[in-house]
Design a protein around this motif. Structure first.
Motif, PDB file in Angstrom:
ATOM      1  N   GLY A  70     -35.789   9.876 -35.636  1.00 28.30           N
ATOM      2  CA  GLY A  70     -35.053  10.707 -34.693  1.00 28.30           C
ATOM      3  C   GLY A  70     -35.330  12.175 -34.872  1.00 28.30           C
ATOM      4  O   GLY A  70     -35.400  12.661 -36.005  1.00 28.30           O
ATOM      5  N   ALA A  71     -35.506  12.877 -33.749  1.00 29.59           N
ATOM      6  CA  ALA A  71     -35.698  14.325 -33.741  1.00 29.59           C
ATOM      7  C   ALA A  71     -36.844  14.752 -34.648  1.00 29.59           C
ATOM      8  O   ALA A  71     -36.766  15.771 -35.324  1.00 29.59           O
ATOM      9  N   ASN A  72     -37.903  13.957 -34.646  1.00 32.62           N
ATOM     10  CA  ASN A  72     -39.083  14.269 -35.452  1.00 32.62           C
ATOM     11  C   ASN A  72     -38.743  14.412 -36.925  1.00 32.62           C
ATOM     12  O   ASN A  72     -39.256  15.268 -37.625  1.00 32.62           O
ATOM     13  N   LEU A  74     -35.818  15.240 -38.242  1.00 30.79           N
ATOM     14  CA  LEU A  74     -34.722  16.167 -38.560  1.00 30.79           C
ATOM     15  C   LEU A  74     -33.466  15.409 -38.970  1.00 30.79           C
ATOM     16  O   LEU A  74     -32.718  15.846 -39.855  1.00 30.79           O
ATOM     17  N   ILE A  75     -33.200  14.278 -38.339  1.00 30.10           N
ATOM     18  CA  ILE A  75     -32.003  13.493 -38.651  1.00 30.10           C
ATOM     19  C   ILE A  75     -32.039  13.040 -40.106  1.00 30.10           C
ATOM     20  O   ILE A  75     -31.045  13.148 -40.836  1.00 30.10           O
ATOM     21  N   GLY A 108     -31.119  22.195 -34.499  1.00 30.19           N
ATOM     22  CA  GLY A 108     -30.911  20.949 -35.227  1.00 30.19           C
ATOM     23  C   GLY A 108     -31.240  21.036 -36.697  1.00 30.19           C
ATOM     24  O   GLY A 108     -30.908  20.129 -37.465  1.00 30.19           O
TER      25      GLY A 108
END
Length: 333
Positions: A70-72, A74-75, A108
């Motif tokens: 998720g989110a490259n 970031l999560i 983020g």
């Protein structure tokens, strides 16, 4: 009541304190959180390490992989930074370009890369530009003098397939035309096979098969070095001016820690030291090396201290450099 609360707090802290003083993972499970889905490079390296790491950790714990895409990634990074406990039982591996995301204030980002407890990196990952072997160009000088632009396939901004040739074009003067919108690196290579594209950029590991087949030849690399490309010219050496050189160096700096591994901030020093030693030994394990070679992965341990130096190098850039860098490079897939 106050004494009871103090006693409860002391008992709760006892397991962590004991682990910090004398790290032992007997009977425990260590989880490697991967910031991507199964099947990719980050996932494959994590699963390889999960099979061999236990024998080098005190108590030989179970080591498992948990994918948290998720989110490259970031999560996953935010989870390891803020949610996971600093007890040595959670390790994170994620996009090597997260320091770029932090540097350019990507939405983020809820972590500071310098505050993770750095284990190190399992490999360096150098980006190269490779062109079709049937083309007459054999050097950077040739690509500068090419009669017409070479068509370089790319996925899109934020990927090394796009960013690396973009800087070569804009900051080193190579005669390239970047055609983006391909769904994957495999799609780009299909276009190269069909001679619809003249080449692509990417990690050495992702291009090695095509180099071995003599479909493409490498022309230039970024600063991270891997076996087999030690003598390949480095992009920074062709920068048109000192500022251009600084921007190219900044883009490629995270590749020195191509497969980063960290633990949560405030993980006790004794645990960090133990984990670093285990990683270094596991990566040198003959059986692991044999499996990695079979999977066409070249692993080498980069220490946690060296990884932190890279973090500080990337994140301590002057504002004017960051502002100009942001015109070219966007964090993304």
């Amino acid at each position: 009541m106050k004494r009871r609360l103090l006693l409860i707090a002391a008992l709760a802290a006892a397991p962590l304190a004991a682990l910090a003083q004398s790290p032992s993972f007997a009977g425990k499970t260590v989880t490697i959180v991967v910031g991507y889905k199964t099947g990719g490079g980050y996932d494959k390296v994590a699963r390889l390490l999960a099979r061999h790491l236990p024998q080098y950790l005190p108590g030989k714990p179970n080591v498992i992989v948990q994918n948290m895409p998720g989110a490259n990634s970031l999560i996953a990074a935010n989870h390891v930074y803020s949610v996971a406990q600093p007890d040595g039982l959670t390790i994170g591996t994620f996009n090597r370009n997260l320091p770029i995301a932090q540097l350019t204030h990507v939405e983020g980002v809820k972590f500071d890369m310098t505050k993770f407890a750095w284990i190190g990196s399992a490999a360096s990952e150098s980006t190269i530009l490779a062109i079709r072997a049937d083309l007459p160009y054999r050097s950077v000088a040739d690509l500068k003098k090419a009669d017409k632009p070479l068509i370089i396939g790319a996925t899109g901004p934020g990927a090394n397939t796009y960013d690396f040739p973009l800087l070569l074009k804009e900051l080193a003067g190579l005669n390239l035309k970047i055609v983006s919108g391909y769904q994957s690196s495999a799609d780009i290579m299909l276009a190269v096979e069909r001679k619809e594209a003249d080449g692509r950029a990417g990690s050495l590991s992702s291009l090695q098969t095509f180099i071995d087949r003599k479909l493409v030849r490498p022309i230039v690399r970024a600063r991270a070095v891997e076996p087999g490309i030690e003598t390949l010219p480095v992009d920074e050496d062709f920068a048109l001016n000192p500022r251009a050189k600084a921007l190219m160096a900044l883009r490629s700096a995270p590749e020195v820690i191509g497969r980063p591994y960290v633990m949560p901030p405030k993980t006790p020093e004794a645990i960090v030291k133990t984990m670093r030693a285990a990683f270094a030994k596991a990566i040198e394990d003959p059986q692991l090396k044999a499996e990695a070679k079979k999977a066409k992965m070249d692993l080498n341990y980069v220490s946690g201290d060296d990884a932190l130096k890279v973090m500080h190098e990337v994140l301590n850039q002057p504002k004017d450099v960051v502002d100009e860098f942001s015109k070219y490079i966007k964090f993304g897939e």
